[in-house]
Design a protein around this motif. Structure first.
Motif, PDB file in Angstrom:
ATOM      1  N   LYS A  18       0.807  -1.016   0.006  1.00  0.00           N
ATOM      2  CA  LYS A  18       0.004  -0.127  -0.108  1.00  0.00           C
ATOM      3  C   LYS A  18       0.978   1.323   0.079  1.00  0.00           C
ATOM      4  O   LYS A  18       1.813   1.423   0.845  1.00  0.00           O
ATOM      5  N   GLN A  19       0.513   2.181  -0.919  1.00  0.00           N
ATOM      6  CA  GLN A  19       1.057   3.517  -0.697  1.00  0.00           C
ATOM      7  C   GLN A  19       0.506   4.377   0.296  1.00  0.00           C
ATOM      8  O   GLN A  19      -0.571   4.331   0.545  1.00  0.00           O
ATOM      9  N   LEU A  20       1.480   5.077   1.024  1.00  0.00           N
ATOM     10  CA  LEU A  20       0.991   5.721   2.138  1.00  0.00           C
ATOM     11  C   LEU A  20       1.371   7.210   1.858  1.00  0.00           C
ATOM     12  O   LEU A  20       2.532   7.439   1.406  1.00  0.00           O
ATOM     13  N   LEU A  21       0.590   8.135   2.292  1.00  0.00           N
ATOM     14  CA  LEU A  21       1.163   9.557   2.267  1.00  0.00           C
ATOM     15  C   LEU A  21       1.884   9.810   3.414  1.00  0.00           C
ATOM     16  O   LEU A  21       1.779   9.558   4.805  1.00  0.00           O
ATOM     17  N   PHE A  22       2.947  10.800   3.304  1.00  0.00           N
ATOM     18  CA  PHE A  22       3.743  11.176   4.306  1.00  0.00           C
ATOM     19  C   PHE A  22       2.733  12.311   5.209  1.00  0.00           C
ATOM     20  O   PHE A  22       2.063  12.883   4.514  1.00  0.00           O
ATOM     21  N   PRO A  23       2.967  12.117   6.472  1.00  0.00           N
ATOM     22  CA  PRO A  23       2.000  13.150   7.281  1.00  0.00           C
ATOM     23  C   PRO A  23       2.427  14.403   7.170  1.00  0.00           C
ATOM     24  O   PRO A  23       3.354  14.990   7.022  1.00  0.00           O
ATOM     25  N   GLU A  24       1.222  15.230   7.281  1.00  0.00           N
ATOM     26  CA  GLU A  24       1.258  16.754   7.178  1.00  0.00           C
ATOM     27  C   GLU A  24       1.897  17.418   8.544  1.00  0.00           C
ATOM     28  O   GLU A  24       2.366  18.391   8.265  1.00  0.00           O
ATOM     29  N   LYS A  25       1.853  16.364   9.785  1.00  0.00           N
ATOM     30  CA  LYS A  25       2.453  17.041  10.784  1.00  0.00           C
ATOM     31  C   LYS A  25       3.026  15.721  11.542  1.00  0.00           C
ATOM     32  O   LYS A  25       2.559  14.632  11.388  1.00  0.00           O
ATOM     33  N   GLY A  26       4.032  16.037  12.291  1.00  0.00           N
ATOM     34  CA  GLY A  26       4.546  14.723  13.299  1.00  0.00           C
ATOM     35  C   GLY A  26       5.302  13.693  12.451  1.00  0.00           C
ATOM     36  O   GLY A  26       5.796  13.934  11.424  1.00  0.00           O
ATOM     37  N   LYS A  27       5.483  12.691  13.103  1.00  0.00           N
ATOM     38  CA  LYS A  27       6.466  11.576  12.734  1.00  0.00           C
ATOM     39  C   LYS A  27       5.729  10.544  11.790  1.00  0.00           C
ATOM     40  O   LYS A  27       4.470  10.424  11.895  1.00  0.00           O
ATOM     41  N   VAL A  28       6.579   9.826  11.097  1.00  0.00           N
ATOM     42  CA  VAL A  28       6.207   8.625  10.192  1.00  0.00           C
ATOM     43  C   VAL A  28       5.736   7.443  11.162  1.00  0.00           C
ATOM     44  O   VAL A  28       6.892   7.200  12.226  1.00  0.00           O
ATOM     45  N   LYS A  29       4.852   6.933  11.259  1.00  0.00           N
ATOM     46  CA  LYS A  29       4.571   5.619  12.077  1.00  0.00           C
ATOM     47  C   LYS A  29       4.121   4.528  11.487  1.00  0.00           C
ATOM     48  O   LYS A  29       3.111   4.073  11.290  1.00  0.00           O
ATOM     49  N   VAL A  30       5.121   3.720  10.795  1.00  0.00           N
ATOM     50  CA  VAL A  30       4.823   2.603  10.140  1.00  0.00           C
ATOM     51  C   VAL A  30       5.427   1.206  10.638  1.00  0.00           C
ATOM     52  O   VAL A  30       4.917   0.223  10.828  1.00  0.00           O
ATOM     53  N   SER A  31       6.531   1.526  11.017  1.00  0.00           N
ATOM     54  CA  SER A  31       7.306   0.185  11.433  1.00  0.00           C
ATOM     55  C   SER A  31       8.955   0.505  12.131  1.00  0.00           C
ATOM     56  O   SER A  31       9.506   1.373  11.491  1.00  0.00           O
ATOM     57  N   GLU A  32       9.110  -0.107  13.081  1.00  0.00           N
ATOM     58  CA  GLU A  32      10.353   0.058  13.794  1.00  0.00           C
ATOM     59  C   GLU A  32      11.319  -0.941  13.055  1.00  0.00           C
ATOM     60  O   GLU A  32      12.780  -1.073  13.657  1.00  0.00           O
ATOM     61  N   ASN A  33      10.976  -1.749  12.163  1.00  0.00           N
ATOM     62  CA  ASN A  33      11.730  -2.807  11.746  1.00  0.00           C
ATOM     63  C   ASN A  33      12.577  -2.306  10.433  1.00  0.00           C
ATOM     64  O   ASN A  33      12.272  -1.232  10.032  1.00  0.00           O
ATOM     65  N   GLN A  34      13.861  -2.689  10.171  1.00  0.00           N
ATOM     66  CA  GLN A  34      14.609  -2.321   9.139  1.00  0.00           C
ATOM     67  C   GLN A  34      14.010  -2.615   7.913  1.00  0.00           C
ATOM     68  O   GLN A  34      13.198  -3.811   7.979  1.00  0.00           O
ATOM     69  N   GLY A  35      14.151  -1.997   6.605  1.00  0.00           N
ATOM     70  CA  GLY A  35      13.482  -2.428   5.405  1.00  0.00           C
ATOM     71  C   GLY A  35      13.977  -1.658   4.193  1.00  0.00           C
ATOM     72  O   GLY A  35      14.868  -0.754   4.247  1.00  0.00           O
ATOM     73  N   VAL A  36      13.138  -1.540   3.506  1.00  0.00           N
ATOM     74  CA  VAL A  36      13.289  -0.949   2.127  1.00  0.00           C
ATOM     75  C   VAL A  36      12.124  -0.154   1.586  1.00  0.00           C
ATOM     76  O   VAL A  36      11.184  -0.394   1.758  1.00  0.00           O
ATOM     77  N   TYR A  37      12.297   0.886   1.052  1.00  0.00           N
ATOM     78  CA  TYR A  37      11.375   1.843   0.782  1.00  0.00           C
ATOM     79  C   TYR A  37      11.330   2.641  -0.606  1.00  0.00           C
ATOM     80  O   TYR A  37      12.574   2.636  -1.125  1.00  0.00           O
ATOM     81  N   ILE A  38      10.199   2.988  -0.960  1.00  0.00           N
ATOM     82  CA  ILE A  38      10.298   3.828  -2.398  1.00  0.00           C
ATOM     83  C   ILE A  38       9.493   5.085  -2.104  1.00  0.00           C
ATOM     84  O   ILE A  38       8.539   5.066  -1.534  1.00  0.00           O
ATOM     85  N   ILE A  39      10.239   6.140  -2.382  1.00  0.00           N
ATOM     86  CA  ILE A  39       9.504   7.622  -2.241  1.00  0.00           C
ATOM     87  C   ILE A  39       8.873   8.057  -3.642  1.00  0.00           C
ATOM     88  O   ILE A  39       9.718   7.905  -4.549  1.00  0.00           O
TER      89      ILE A  39
END
Length: 123
Positions: A18-39
């Motif tokens: 799933k594509q997620l929007l970066f939040p307008e305020k605050g921090k990103v809260k998706v996973s504290e695991n290590q991983g790979v991402y696409i912006i």
């Protein structure tokens, strides 16, 4: 399983996540695991592919680094182009605990998607 097949399966999982929007305020809260991402930019163009080489808070921390301009991607691409990820930019990710697997997945994804920004290490 052959390593290359494993990496291809992870790539499929990443690009279908799933594509997620970066939040307008605050921090990103998706996973504290290590991983790979696409912006992605608001027009669905891939800007950057990255991984989390370290960091206690994994993907949350790395994506937040990009939001707060404390990453090399931010300093070399976002800031000079006047881009704020809080303005309709999106990302997708997959958790990948094994460092070698993360690097291989990042390399494959970068090669296939040809992001607008790629860190070359040049100064």
């Amino acid at each position: 399983m052959i390593e290359s097949i494993k990496i291809m399966k992870l790539y499929e999982k990443l690009i279908s996540s799933k594509q997620l929007l970066f939040p307008e305020k605050g921090k990103v809260k998706v996973s504290e695991n290590q991983g790979v991402y696409i912006i992605y930019n608001p027009n669905e163009i891939v800007l950057h592919v990255g991984n989390t080489p370290s960091g206690v808070k994994g993907l949350n921390q790395r994506l937040y680094n990009h939001l707060t301009n404390t990453s090399s991607f931010s300093r070399s691409y976002l800031v000079p182009n006047g881009i704020s990820l809080r303005n309709g930019y999106k990302f997708r990710y997959v958790a990948v605990p094994v460092p070698r697997t993360r690097v291989l997945l990042e390399a494959l994804t970068t090669g296939l998607l040809c992001p607008a920004h790629i860190g070359t290490g040049e100064k």
